[in-house]
Design an enzyme around this catalytic site. Sequence first.
Site, short mmCIF file in Angstrom:
data_model
loop_
_atom_site.label_atom_id
_atom_site.label_comp_id
_atom_site.label_asym_id
_atom_site.label_seq_id
_atom_site.Cartn_x
_atom_site.Cartn_y
_atom_site.Cartn_z
N CYS B 93 0.59 -1.44 0.05
CA CYS B 93 0.01 0.10 0.12
C CYS B 93 0.81 1.40 -0.02
O CYS B 93 1.58 1.69 -1.03
CB CYS B 93 -1.06 0.12 1.08
SG CYS B 93 -2.39 1.27 1.03
N HIS B 210 -3.69 -5.56 1.12
CA HIS B 210 -2.97 -5.78 2.38
C HIS B 210 -2.92 -7.27 2.75
O HIS B 210 -3.67 -7.81 3.44
CB HIS B 210 -3.56 -4.97 3.48
CG HIS B 210 -3.33 -3.61 3.67
ND1 HIS B 210 -2.27 -2.91 4.27
CD2 HIS B 210 -4.20 -2.54 2.71
CE1 HIS B 210 -2.59 -1.62 3.94
NE2 HIS B 210 -3.61 -1.25 3.04
N GLU B 212 -1.13 -8.51 5.06
CA GLU B 212 -0.96 -8.85 6.41
C GLU B 212 -2.33 -8.41 7.14
O GLU B 212 -2.52 -8.86 8.33
CB GLU B 212 -0.03 -7.64 7.16
CG GLU B 212 -0.67 -6.31 7.32
CD GLU B 212 -0.88 -5.49 6.08
OE1 GLU B 212 -0.53 -6.02 4.86
OE2 GLU B 212 -1.10 -4.13 6.27
#
Lengths: 83, 234
Positions: B93, B210, B212
């Site tokens: 990002c 994302h 994560e």
Amino acid sequence: MKTQVTVTLKNGILDPQGKAVEHALHSLGFAGVRGVRIGKFIEIEMDAPATEQAKKDAEEMCKKLLANPVMENYRVTVAEQGK
Amino acid sequence: MTTAVQNLKVGVVVFPGSNCDRDTLHVASLLPGAQVRSVWHKETSLGDCNLAILPGGFSYGDYLRCGAIARFSPVMKAVADFAQKGGTVIGICNGFQVLTESHLLPGVLLPNESRKFICKNVHLRVERTDIPATRGLNKGDVLKMPIAHGDGNFFADEEAIARLEKNGQVVVRYCDERGNVTAEANPNGARNNIAGICNERGNVFGLMPHPERCSEDILGNTDGFRIFKSLATL
């Protein structure tokens, strides 16, 4: 010396902010508005011995930080001596 | 088939305004044997890290342009040197935006076509699997992953896009859940539905989604952990 930098989006780069403002102007009745492009205006106060030097420095700043050449153009103008 | 990277040492760079660094550190720490640490933007070396991650967030408040100021943080010199030597660098990002501003990846992330900040799950089709971040995946795999960005609209001029496609530098593309790359599946207007690209060498990879945020069972989706696991295997 006061140096003014104008950063504008290159032709063909979509400007959603400009589009939104264009629509708002249309709804205000400004039917003749054909396009709005929004850029940045940066004023830099700097010590420079001459106008040419100030312009050169500002252009260097544009290349290194103030503008991204992938999507933006820039224009530098140096205010003449005095305030 | 795959072996674990020996002594995986992950450095997650923290800029003022980064806000996904803790999540990223947490997920990286779930990798077997991994040592993780955050690297403050003022540090001038990555130490003995063998994987550098630039996390999501709003470094320097997105002032001027997303990622433009972070590029001049002292740590970015170390990141560039590390990449130059072939070290693996991942930008998620805002980290992806920083990598393009740093010229470690080509192109730029423009504001979303819709002018809206978009926070939702999207699907990604894996296009390349011979780089560290995707070597545990198969070409054509479809991953579900969240995006959360206002400026994720990948842009480069025609010539640069053609070069990316020709070199196979497009790693993941927005697609529908069946893997079809369509205009409807493109959340932000990105050229050629590009969600993530790598450099020519393949050691620097940036993506807008994302991983994560979808790496644990408790969150209902572990597709992102497949990227992290890939990074931990040879």
